[in-house]
Design a protein around this motif. Structure first.
Motif, short mmCIF file in Angstrom:
data_model
loop_
_atom_site.label_atom_id
_atom_site.label_comp_id
_atom_site.label_asym_id
_atom_site.label_seq_id
_atom_site.Cartn_x
_atom_site.Cartn_y
_atom_site.Cartn_z
N SER A 1 0.85 -1.19 0.00
CA SER A 1 0.00 0.00 0.00
C SER A 1 0.88 1.23 0.00
CB SER A 1 -0.94 0.02 1.22
OG SER A 1 -0.19 0.08 2.42
N TYR A 2 0.26 2.39 -0.23
CA TYR A 2 0.96 3.67 -0.13
C TYR A 2 0.40 4.40 1.09
CZ TYR A 2 2.25 2.95 -5.08
OH TYR A 2 2.74 2.45 -6.26
N LEU A 3 1.28 5.05 1.84
CA LEU A 3 0.88 5.82 3.01
C LEU A 3 1.31 7.26 2.83
CD1 LEU A 3 -0.32 5.71 5.93
CD2 LEU A 3 2.06 5.40 6.73
N ILE A 4 0.36 8.20 2.95
CA ILE A 4 0.67 9.62 2.84
C ILE A 4 0.10 10.35 4.04
CG2 ILE A 4 0.73 9.59 0.31
CD1 ILE A 4 -2.08 10.87 0.33
N GLY A 5 0.66 11.51 4.33
CA GLY A 5 0.13 12.39 5.36
C GLY A 5 -0.29 13.70 4.74
N VAL A 6 -1.46 14.20 5.09
CA VAL A 6 -2.00 15.43 4.50
C VAL A 6 -2.32 16.40 5.63
CG1 VAL A 6 -3.79 16.46 3.06
CG2 VAL A 6 -2.96 14.14 2.56
N LYS A 7 -1.64 17.53 5.63
CA LYS A 7 -1.92 18.58 6.60
C LYS A 7 -2.93 19.55 6.00
CE LYS A 7 0.21 22.33 9.23
NZ LYS A 7 1.46 23.08 9.51
N ARG A 8 -3.98 19.83 6.73
CA ARG A 8 -4.95 20.81 6.26
C ARG A 8 -4.40 22.21 6.50
NH1 ARG A 8 -11.49 21.39 7.36
NH2 ARG A 8 -11.76 23.12 5.91
N GLU A 9 -4.18 22.93 5.41
CA GLU A 9 -3.60 24.26 5.48
C GLU A 9 -4.70 25.31 5.52
OE1 GLU A 9 -0.56 24.80 5.94
OE2 GLU A 9 0.50 22.99 5.30
N PRO A 10 -4.59 26.30 6.42
CA PRO A 10 -5.59 27.38 6.45
C PRO A 10 -5.69 28.14 5.14
CG PRO A 10 -4.23 27.42 8.43
CD PRO A 10 -3.60 26.43 7.50
N ALA A 11 -4.54 28.27 4.45
CA ALA A 11 -4.52 29.00 3.18
C ALA A 11 -4.58 28.05 1.99
CB ALA A 11 -3.27 29.87 3.09
N SER A 12 -5.14 26.87 2.19
CA SER A 12 -5.23 25.86 1.14
C SER A 12 -5.94 26.40 -0.10
CB SER A 12 -5.98 24.63 1.65
OG SER A 12 -6.31 23.75 0.61
N ARG A 13 -5.39 26.04 -1.28
CA ARG A 13 -6.06 26.38 -2.54
C ARG A 13 -7.15 25.37 -2.87
NH1 ARG A 13 -1.47 26.50 -6.76
NH2 ARG A 13 -0.68 24.82 -5.42
N GLY A 14 -7.37 24.42 -1.97
CA GLY A 14 -8.45 23.46 -2.17
C GLY A 14 -8.04 22.01 -2.02
N GLY A 15 -6.75 21.72 -2.20
CA GLY A 15 -6.30 20.34 -2.18
C GLY A 15 -6.42 19.68 -0.82
N SER A 16 -5.81 20.27 0.21
CA SER A 16 -5.87 19.66 1.53
C SER A 16 -7.29 19.67 2.09
CB SER A 16 -4.90 20.35 2.50
OG SER A 16 -5.31 21.68 2.77
N HIS A 17 -8.05 20.70 1.76
CA HIS A 17 -9.45 20.75 2.20
C HIS A 17 -10.23 19.59 1.57
CE1 HIS A 17 -13.35 22.51 3.33
NE2 HIS A 17 -13.75 22.16 2.11
N SER A 18 -9.99 19.32 0.30
CA SER A 18 -10.68 18.23 -0.38
C SER A 18 -10.34 16.89 0.25
CB SER A 18 -10.31 18.21 -1.87
OG SER A 18 -10.92 17.13 -2.54
N MET A 19 -9.06 16.66 0.55
CA MET A 19 -8.67 15.39 1.16
C MET A 19 -9.29 15.22 2.54
SD MET A 19 -6.82 13.56 -0.93
CE MET A 19 -5.96 12.38 0.12
N HIS A 20 -9.33 16.28 3.31
CA HIS A 20 -9.84 16.18 4.68
C HIS A 20 -11.37 16.08 4.72
CE1 HIS A 20 -6.51 17.05 7.68
NE2 HIS A 20 -5.89 16.97 6.53
N MET A 21 -12.04 16.79 3.85
CA MET A 21 -13.50 16.92 3.97
C MET A 21 -14.29 16.05 3.00
SD MET A 21 -13.53 18.92 6.48
CE MET A 21 -15.31 19.15 6.57
N ARG A 22 -13.67 15.64 1.89
CA ARG A 22 -14.46 14.95 0.86
C ARG A 22 -14.03 13.50 0.62
NH1 ARG A 22 -15.10 19.08 -4.17
NH2 ARG A 22 -16.51 17.39 -4.81
#
Length: 321
Positions: free
Chosen positions: A68-89
């Motif tokens: 498998s692949y393991l990644i870590g995604v930090k939700r950035e306050p100034a996100s252009r949409g990427g981290s928000h999408s991973m966290h919320m969708r």
């Protein structure tokens, strides 16, 4: 030039810190995924049409692929949409397209000693490196700079005795006597030592300043984003000479080389468009280029160029396309 895309399933999502989620990505049919070496990253295509690069946070540990692949995604306050999408969708069980792993930040085989420096979520590729170096019986130290113990991601992996014996953690809010002084740490370089650095812009700048006396080919970096003072991909006009095709393609001052090639009908894969990921790197007369990337070493720049951001020093640049 066409890059392979995989479809993976989100097998597990885990809360690592208040801001960081980890995502374990597996083959939908349980098969093994293409292998990689520590330091590699993948492009993740996520809901909303976003594509972001994430380092693989675990050593594959095998030559015949990865479970498998393991990644870590930090939700950035100034996100252009990427981290928000991973966290919320994105949810467990979802299918996501990803690229095959790419590595512009490998462990250097010629090194006799390795110093790994990570700021915050920048620990992800360095954790995989630490696991690989442990498996190889190599000489290394892993230094993590984190806001507080609450913000230490992948704590379970760091508790592995084989890793813990090489680990030192600096907490910003911790005991001053236990904090790591970068200048002291990097003041003297033992022969054969290589330095690997990943983290946010301020951390990267501080490390590069502290290691300014180190040889360029002994310092290896992985950036989250291009520094604020990066030159970008535009400038004076020049001509691309495509050696394989025997044609030339003009590049206007307000175009990148990638844009000019696409407008000419020549497909060149591109991802980050900041000179970070290495997707658009091609063989070239690199000594004739004005390099603006953050993924090639000085030695690699002699024979390669990142088309998304770099330009010709003069009127022309020959590339292997």
């Amino acid at each position: 030039m066409v890059e392979r895309t995989l479809t993976v399933q989100v097998a597990r999502i885990a809360r690592q810190t208040p801001e960081i989620l980890s995502f374990e990505l597996a083959h939908p049919m349980g098969r093994r995924l293409p292998g990689y070496r520590a330091g590699a990253h993948i492009d993740v295509h996520m809901p909303g049409g976003f594509t972001r690069q994430y380092s693989l946070a675990r050593d594959a540990g095998a030559e015949d692929g990865a479970s498998s692949y393991l990644i870590g995604v930090k939700r950035e306050p100034a996100s252009r949409g990427g981290s928000h999408s991973m966290h919320m969708r994105v949810r467990e069980g979802d299918l996501l397209p990803v690229s095959t792993p790419r590595n512009t930040f490998p462990i250097r085989e010629e090194a006799r000693h390795h110093i790994l420096l990570a700021g915050g979520i920048g620990m992800t590729p360095l954790l995989a490196m630490a696991q690989a170096l442990t498996r190889a019986g190599a000489d290394f130290q892993l230094y993590l700079f984190v806001r507080s113990e609450e913000h230490l991601a992948f704590a379970d992996a760091l508790r592995d005795p084989a890793i813990a014996s090489h680990l030192r953690v600096h907490f910003d809010d911790g005991d001053a006597s236990r904090k790591i002084n970068l200048r002291q740490l990097l003041a003297a370089r033992k022969p054969g030592t290589h330095l690997y650095v990943c983290g946010p812009a301020g951390f990267m700048q501080a490390v590069r300043h502290a290691a300014a006396h180190w040889p360029d080919d002994a310092v290896h970096t992985e950036y989250f984003a291009a520094p604020a003072d990066a030159a970008g991909g535009t400038g004076k006009p020049f001509v691309l000479q495509l050696r394989r095709r025997g044609i030339t393609v003009p590049v206007a001052g307000d175009q990148t080389a990638v844009d000019a090639l696409h407008a000419f009908g020549i497909d060149v894969p591109v991802s980050c468009e900041q000179g970070l990921c290495g997707t658009c790197v091609v063989d070239a007369d690199g000594e004739d280029a004005e390099h603006r990337d953050f993924c090639l070493t000085r030695g690699e720049r002699v024979k390669k160029v990142a088309l998304c951001c770099s330009r010709a020093k003069g009127d022309a640049l020959a590339i292997d396309l």
